[in-house]
Design a protein around this motif. Structure first.
Motif, short mmCIF file in Angstrom:
data_model
loop_
_atom_site.label_atom_id
_atom_site.label_comp_id
_atom_site.label_asym_id
_atom_site.label_seq_id
_atom_site.Cartn_x
_atom_site.Cartn_y
_atom_site.Cartn_z
N PHE A 27 0.82 -1.20 0.00
CA PHE A 27 0.00 0.00 0.00
C PHE A 27 0.86 1.26 0.00
CE2 PHE A 27 -2.47 -3.41 1.92
CZ PHE A 27 -3.55 -3.45 1.03
N LEU A 28 2.16 1.11 0.25
CA LEU A 28 3.10 2.24 0.22
C LEU A 28 3.85 2.35 -1.09
CD1 LEU A 28 4.76 1.89 3.74
CD2 LEU A 28 3.05 3.56 3.04
N LEU A 29 3.52 1.51 -2.06
CA LEU A 29 4.30 1.44 -3.29
C LEU A 29 4.48 2.81 -3.95
CD1 LEU A 29 5.76 -0.86 -4.59
CD2 LEU A 29 3.81 -1.20 -6.10
N ALA A 30 3.48 3.68 -3.86
CA ALA A 30 3.56 5.00 -4.49
C ALA A 30 4.64 5.88 -3.87
CB ALA A 30 2.21 5.70 -4.41
N VAL A 31 5.02 5.63 -2.62
CA VAL A 31 6.02 6.48 -1.96
C VAL A 31 7.36 5.78 -1.77
CG1 VAL A 31 4.28 7.88 -0.79
CG2 VAL A 31 5.24 5.88 0.39
N ILE A 32 7.46 4.53 -2.19
CA ILE A 32 8.72 3.79 -2.05
C ILE A 32 9.68 4.22 -3.15
CG2 ILE A 32 9.76 1.49 -2.33
CD1 ILE A 32 7.48 0.36 -0.69
N GLY A 33 10.90 4.50 -2.75
CA GLY A 33 11.93 4.82 -3.73
C GLY A 33 12.27 3.58 -4.54
N ASN A 34 12.29 3.67 -5.84
CA ASN A 34 12.51 2.56 -6.78
C ASN A 34 11.48 1.44 -6.54
OD1 ASN A 34 13.43 0.79 -8.69
ND2 ASN A 34 15.42 0.44 -7.75
N PRO A 35 10.21 1.73 -6.82
CA PRO A 35 9.18 0.72 -6.58
C PRO A 35 9.35 -0.55 -7.41
CG PRO A 35 8.27 2.61 -7.75
CD PRO A 35 9.67 2.97 -7.36
N LEU A 36 9.89 -0.41 -8.63
CA LEU A 36 10.11 -1.61 -9.45
C LEU A 36 11.19 -2.50 -8.84
CD1 LEU A 36 9.83 -0.18 -13.08
CD2 LEU A 36 8.13 -1.46 -11.76
#
Length: 193
Positions: free
Chosen positions: A158-167
């Motif tokens: 649910f934090l993927l939008a704010v994670i640095g380098n989500p891929l």
């Protein structure tokens, strides 16, 4: 009374000692620290070792060391994700009741709730715990290697939008989950359901 008087004091001292040791490592290799923190998240599923790693990750947020929190979060997500996938890919290794937990484990893993794997670890600790630790350690290593950063202490996907380098974070999750899945599938014996 027994918890307060006999169990909590030594566990509290152990947790404090472990936190000091982890804090002392922060000047060393970040890859080693990410690997260690990731693996610790899959050691005792909410117990003192897991909590010491989590506290180290949250304390790292204060110093804006978001890569360590990403390693902790990925490491904590791997056990339920890996177990859920193992139930799907190796159904003969699990009872019918265990296979029914797949949706819950996948949701718990996506939400950073490590304890979803606890019943499996309690039933077969010699095969499940090392498998989960290996996958979590790999995920912790990869999150640091890929430069992932997590600025929040909880939330999972649910934090993927704010994670640095989500891929990179997703790749680390996929690699760690697959390693856990394959190890569990190879180590566990077929069961009669």
């Amino acid at each position: 009374g027994l918890m307060v008087m006999a169990i909590n004091p030594p566990l509290g001292r152990f947790n404090a000692w472990l936190s000091i040791q982890l804090d002392g490592m922060q000047g060393g290799s970040r890859l080693v620290l990410g690997t260690l923190l990731g693996g610790m998240m899959a050691t005792d599923y909410g117990g003192p070792i897991n909590k010491a790693a989590y506290v180290s990750g949250t304390l790292a947020l204060v110093d804006q060391q978001y890569d360590l929190m990403a390693a902790v979060m990925a490491g904590g997500m791997i056990p339920p994700l890996g177990i859920g996938l193992a139930c799907l890919l190796f159904p003969t290794r699990f009872t019918k009741a265990e296979r029914r937990t797949v949706p819950q484990n996948l949701v718990m893993g996506a939400s950073f709730v490590t304890e979803g794997a606890l019943p499996f670890a309690l039933r077969d600790p010699l095969r499940v715990v090392p498998s989960c630790m290996a996958g979590s350690a790999l995920a912790g290593f990869l999150t640091v290697l890929f430069g992932c950063g997590c600025p929040a202490p909880h939330g999972g996907l649910f934090l993927l939008a704010v994670i640095g380098n989500p891929l990179g974070f997703l790749a680390a999750l996929a690699a760690g989950s697959l390693l856990t899945t394959l190890l569990v599938g190879m180590l566990k014996k077929p069961v009669k359901s």
